[in-house]
Design an enzyme around this catalytic site. Structure first.
Site, PDB file in Angstrom:
ATOM      1  CG  ASP A 176     -22.592   8.395  40.243  1.00 37.88           C
ATOM      2  OD1 ASP A 176     -21.904   9.250  40.166  1.00 37.88           O
ATOM      3  OD2 ASP A 176     -23.183   7.528  39.500  1.00 37.88           O
ATOM      4  CG  PHE A 210     -22.242   1.699  37.619  1.00 34.40           C
ATOM      5  CD1 PHE A 210     -22.352   0.240  37.845  1.00 34.40           C
ATOM      6  CD2 PHE A 210     -22.772   2.256  36.526  1.00 34.40           C
ATOM      7  CE1 PHE A 210     -22.875  -0.616  36.712  1.00 34.40           C
ATOM      8  CE2 PHE A 210     -23.331   1.309  35.635  1.00 34.40           C
ATOM      9  CZ  PHE A 210     -23.430  -0.065  35.676  1.00 34.40           C
ATOM     10  CG  ASP A 254     -18.259   1.698  44.727  1.00 34.86           C
ATOM     11  OD1 ASP A 254     -18.211   2.816  43.989  1.00 34.86           O
ATOM     12  OD2 ASP A 254     -19.309   1.040  44.216  1.00 34.86           O
ATOM     13  N   GLY A 291     -22.967  -2.666  42.914  1.00 40.07           N
ATOM     14  CA  GLY A 291     -22.752  -3.834  42.099  1.00 40.07           C
ATOM     15  C   GLY A 291     -23.661  -4.872  41.450  1.00 40.07           C
ATOM     16  CG  ASP A 312     -30.081   5.003  41.071  1.00 37.82           C
ATOM     17  OD1 ASP A 312     -29.664   5.318  39.920  1.00 37.82           O
ATOM     18  OD2 ASP A 312     -29.489   4.464  42.052  1.00 37.82           O
ATOM     19  CB  CYS A 315     -51.591   7.613  34.447  1.00 34.27           C
ATOM     20  SG  CYS A 315     -50.427   8.810  34.957  1.00 34.27           S
ATOM     21  CB  CYS A 330     -48.912  12.086  34.463  1.00 34.27           C
ATOM     22  SG  CYS A 330     -48.983  11.299  32.889  1.00 34.27           S
ATOM     23  CB  CYS A 383     -52.520   9.988  31.301  1.00 39.96           C
ATOM     24  SG  CYS A 383     -51.086   8.538  31.208  1.00 39.96           S
ATOM     25  CG  HIS A 400     -46.849   7.952  31.237  1.00 41.61           C
ATOM     26  ND1 HIS A 400     -47.862   7.917  32.002  1.00 41.61           N
ATOM     27  CD2 HIS A 400     -46.587   6.760  31.035  1.00 41.61           C
ATOM     28  CE1 HIS A 400     -48.152   6.592  32.238  1.00 41.61           C
ATOM     29  NE2 HIS A 400     -47.574   5.777  31.771  1.00 41.61           N
TER      30      HIS A 400
END
Length: 413
Positions: A91, A95, A145, A258, A308, A346, A348, A351, A377
């Site tokens: 970015d 922000f 920005d 924004g 994101d 799940c 992963c 889990c 997770h």
């Protein structure tokens, strides 16, 4: 070609596509974990690869302050610095500077701000923000920005939007004049040093961590890709106008910024819709800084390609976990003797190995491993949510899944 985007399937407004960057291909819709200071907190890069992370987000403001852009540039760019040979997006820092409301001053030229680390004074302009991102060397970078606060009056929001448009034009001009200064570009200093060490500037060079494998000088001419950012606050007409005028500047991709700054979610969805109506069909659309698992599915349904959010990692550090059965606050006493998996659906590594009781014990004991496992997770859940959305679009089943409410479950107390 440095950047190429194509849409492969549609289902309603939802799109499944892919784009190619100098460091690899990304399939969309895509969720980008946030690695603020060149790290996703608590998760090593090999684990991110195992999770199937395609692209990471790094933060220009934080890397500018520490370790510094010049240091990262000298080390070959952020990919080589953090040993990540897949795409990265940075970015612009706008922000983060916005969040320093008591420590900044905005003028037409740019923003003067004080570091949250030591109080030192700094200045970001469109030109210096782009220079910083060129030095960091991410594949996709953002125009500088101004993020408008919420709530804000109409006149203030229009003034901010107009300045963001002027800054976008300045960002693009500087980028076009300096894009070949990226660390891994064919004529860049880092690559030249690597080639010199290889013994011949004409010989192939293997630099896996730079995303350039077995390619000679003729194959290393890619540059970064600069996206424009749509602003306009919470006013539909300003969102539409900002989108139209940003498109006139002709960027390869467009972000919607924004939002998620305190406004109610129905307003967020409305502003996203208003902007999307005027963004090109053949270019990627990136919604910045959102949201919960059920929200990111809704944004996909609106036609967003990239997202994101810090929520999965930040929530994990506070013991809030996302599952197919709803949200779980793992610190609650009800899980102290729960031998079940965190999420039975799940796959992963968390889990498949650890019980809710153990995860609750780690969190209650303030063990660092709790934050690591929770983060793994939550990232797995977000990434799988996006993978399922993409698969549904390709199969033409996305709209029916949305209509049947096949997203995240209700909150589990």
């Amino acid at each position: 070609m440095s950047f190429h985007f194509q849409i492969e399937a549609r289902d309603g407004k939802a799109r499944a596509g892919r784009f190619v960057t100098p460091h690899g291909e990304v399939k969309t819709p895509v969720f980008m974990p946030v690695g603020t200071v060149a790290t996703v907190k608590g998760v090593p890069q090999e684990t991110l690869e195992e999770l199937g992370v395609q692209i990471l987000l790094n933060n220009t403001y934080h890397l500018y302050l520490r370790p510094g852009v010049e240091m990262v540039r000298r080390l070959g760019g952020v990919q080589k610095f953090m040993a990540w040979d897949r795409p990265i997006l940075t970015d612009s820092g706008g922000f983060q500077v916005f969040s320093l409301s008591d420590l900044r001053k905005v003028t037409e030229e740019g923003v003067t701000f004080r570091s949250h680390l030591d109080g030192s004074s700094h200045f970001f302009s469109p030109e210096s923000a782009i220079a910083a991102q060129i030095g960091l060397g991410a594949d996709i970078i953002m125009a500088f920005d101004e993020c408008t606060e919420h709530p804000a009056e109409y006149a203030r929001t229009r003034e901010s939007m107009e300045m963001t448009l002027r800054w976008a034009a300045r960002s693009k001009k500087y980028f076009e004049e300096h894009k070949q200064e990226v660390p891994w570009f064919g004529n860049g200093p880092a690559l030249a040093e690597i080639m010199e060490e290889s013994g011949s500037l004409d010989s192939p060079v293997t630099t896996g961590s730079l995303g350039m494998t077995e390619r000679g000088t003729q194959g290393i001419s890619e540059t970064q890709t600069l996206f424009g950012i749509v602003q306009g606050g919470m006013f539909a007409d300003l969102r539409r106008e900002s989108a139209q005028r940003t498109v006139e500047l002709d960027f390869p991709g467009y972000a919607i910024g924004g939002l998620s700054v305190g406004e109610p979610r129905p307003m967020t969805f409305e502003m996203v819709n208003e902007a999307l109506r005027f963004l090109p069909e053949d270019k990627p659309r990136y919604l910045m800084g959102v949201g919960t698992p059920e929200e990111i599915v809704r944004y996909v349904a609106q036609g967003v390609d990239m997202m994101d959010c810090v929520l999965p990692t930040r929530a994990a550090r506070h013991g809030l976990l996302f599952t197919s059965e709803g949200r779980i606050t793992i610190k609650n006493a009800r899980y102290a003797a729960d031998e079940g998996q965190l999420d039975p659906t799940c796959g992963c590594k968390v889990c498949s190995r650890y019980s809710r009781a153990y995860l609750r014990h780690l969190y209650a004991s303030n063990e660092l491993l709790a934050q690591v496992l929770n983060t793994i997770h939550n990232l797995a859940f977000y990434l799988e949510t996006m993978r399922k959305a993409r698969q549904a679009i390709v199969r033409g089943e996305f709209q029916s899944c949305i209509n049947h409410g096949d997203t995240e479950g209700a909150e589990v107390s």
